[in-house]
Design an enzyme around this catalytic site. Structure first.
Site, PDB file in Angstrom:
ATOM      1  N   SER A  55       0.826  -1.204   0.000  1.00 33.12           N
ATOM      2  CA  SER A  55       0.000   0.000   0.000  1.00 33.12           C
ATOM      3  C   SER A  55       0.858   1.250   0.000  1.00 33.12           C
ATOM      4  O   SER A  55       1.967   1.273   0.520  1.00 33.12           O
ATOM      5  CB  SER A  55      -0.934   0.022   1.209  1.00 33.12           C
ATOM      6  OG  SER A  55      -1.802  -1.077   1.183  1.00 33.12           O
TER       7      SER A  55
HETATM    8  N1  SAH Z   1      -0.943  -4.598   4.153  1.00 33.87           N
HETATM    9  C1  SAH Z   1      -0.239  -4.865   2.915  1.00 33.87           C
HETATM   10  C2  SAH Z   1      -1.091  -4.515   1.715  1.00 33.87           C
HETATM   11  C3  SAH Z   1      -1.007  -5.569   0.679  1.00 33.87           C
HETATM   12  S1  SAH Z   1      -2.185  -5.489  -0.625  1.00 33.87           S
HETATM   13  C4  SAH Z   1       1.109  -4.179   2.894  1.00 33.87           C
HETATM   14  O1  SAH Z   1       1.401  -3.377   3.806  1.00 33.87           O
HETATM   15  O2  SAH Z   1       1.908  -4.458   2.006  1.00 33.87           O
HETATM   16  C5  SAH Z   1      -3.507  -6.499  -0.031  1.00 33.87           C
HETATM   17  C6  SAH Z   1      -3.234  -7.951   0.225  1.00 33.87           C
HETATM   18  O3  SAH Z   1      -4.477  -8.572   0.554  1.00 33.87           O
HETATM   19  C7  SAH Z   1      -2.680  -8.747  -0.952  1.00 33.87           C
HETATM   20  O4  SAH Z   1      -1.446  -9.296  -0.597  1.00 33.87           O
HETATM   21  C8  SAH Z   1      -3.740  -9.824  -1.207  1.00 33.87           C
HETATM   22  O5  SAH Z   1      -3.183 -11.074  -1.601  1.00 33.87           O
HETATM   23  C9  SAH Z   1      -4.422  -9.930   0.145  1.00 33.87           C
HETATM   24  N2  SAH Z   1      -5.782 -10.490   0.141  1.00 33.87           N
HETATM   25  C10 SAH Z   1      -6.784 -10.320  -0.755  1.00 33.87           C
HETATM   26  N3  SAH Z   1      -7.885 -11.033  -0.402  1.00 33.87           N
HETATM   27  C11 SAH Z   1      -7.560 -11.695   0.748  1.00 33.87           C
HETATM   28  C12 SAH Z   1      -8.265 -12.610   1.612  1.00 33.87           C
HETATM   29  N4  SAH Z   1      -9.515 -12.992   1.378  1.00 33.87           N
HETATM   30  N5  SAH Z   1      -7.600 -13.075   2.691  1.00 33.87           N
HETATM   31  C13 SAH Z   1      -6.337 -12.706   2.970  1.00 33.87           C
HETATM   32  N6  SAH Z   1      -5.610 -11.859   2.193  1.00 33.87           N
HETATM   33  C14 SAH Z   1      -6.222 -11.352   1.103  1.00 33.87           C
END
Ligand code: SAH
Length: 205
Positions: A55
């Site tokens: 993010s």
């Molecule tokens: N908090 C992260 C943001 C990553 S983007 C950071 O600081 O880098 C969002 C993430 O949510 C992705 O890695 C994606 O694979 C995950 N995601 C999407 N749907 C999900 C679900 N149902 N359960 C767990 N993770 C999920």
């Protein structure tokens, strides 16, 4: 570079000193592939593999500020991704539980969190199910765009608990703050518009 990023976040309206201090303390370049390391401190989102992104720093700061974390609170994060937000929550003094649906990202995030000596519990699985074994949580943060408020996650919140969740099915989502005021009763407040990758159900891989 880190200080410059902190100034930018503050100029954009992040007020919490505690939140800003996290961005000063955590080496964000650890979370990116080498090719991107130089840009780690620019205020942008990056690919972290498996088609996912870390993010935007402003988004991480904004969601963290809305969570209003008190030391020792139990927090559930959905979407560990790079693990950066996980480390921010730890740095804020929370007891952090985080779930990621991509095995590869989960393992990478777990490794980096350990390397940076943070004490979060990272799980591989479907965030829609939450973590019933460790519930209830004081706060929940969703870092992917959800089509609607996942009911099971509201169930896993304490009364008085807060959930910060981007809601929307398109490319943009509306940030919402959900407060569980009693069992079966919540309030919803709207905040800004953001862009997240989608929260996908039953897509663990
Ligand atoms: N908090 C992260 C943001 C990553 S983007 C950071 O600081 O880098 C969002 C993430 O949510 C992705 O890695 C994606 O694979 C995950 N995601 C999407 N749907 C999900 C679900 N149902 N359960 C767990 N993770 C999920």
């Amino acid at each position: 570079m880190r200080r410059q990023l902190v100034r930018e976040l503050s100029d954009r309206g992040i007020k919490s000193k505690q939140v800003l201090d996290c961005f000063e303390a955590i080496p964000r370049h650890y979370f990116l592939d080498n090719a991107f390391a130089e840009q780690a401190y620019s205020n942008t989102a990056f690919q972290i593999g498996s088609g996912q992104t870390i993010s935007h720093p402003y988004t991480v700061a904004y969601q963290t500020e809305l969570l209003d974390i008190q030391k020792g609170e139990k927090i559930l994060e959905i979407g560990s991704g790079s693990g950066f937000q996980t480390c921010v929550l730890c740095e804020m003094g929370a007891k952090v539980f985080s779930v990621e649906r991509h095995k590869e990202l989960h393992l990478k995030a777990k490794n980096i969190v350990r390397q940076l000596k943070y004490n979060a519990r990272l799980s591989f699985g479907d965030g829609y199910k939450g973590l019933p074994t460790f519930a209830p949580f004081d706060k929940i943060i969703i870092t992917c765009g959800a089509p609607e408020i996942p009911e099971e996650l509201v169930n896993q919140m304490k009364v008085g608990g807060i959930m910060i969740i981007p809601i929307g099915e398109g490319v943009e989502q509306q940030m919402k703050k959900i407060v569980k005021i009693s069992d079966g009763e919540i309030t919803i407040e709207d905040f800004g518009v953001f862009k997240f990758v989608p929260m996908l159900e039953n897509k663990v891989k």
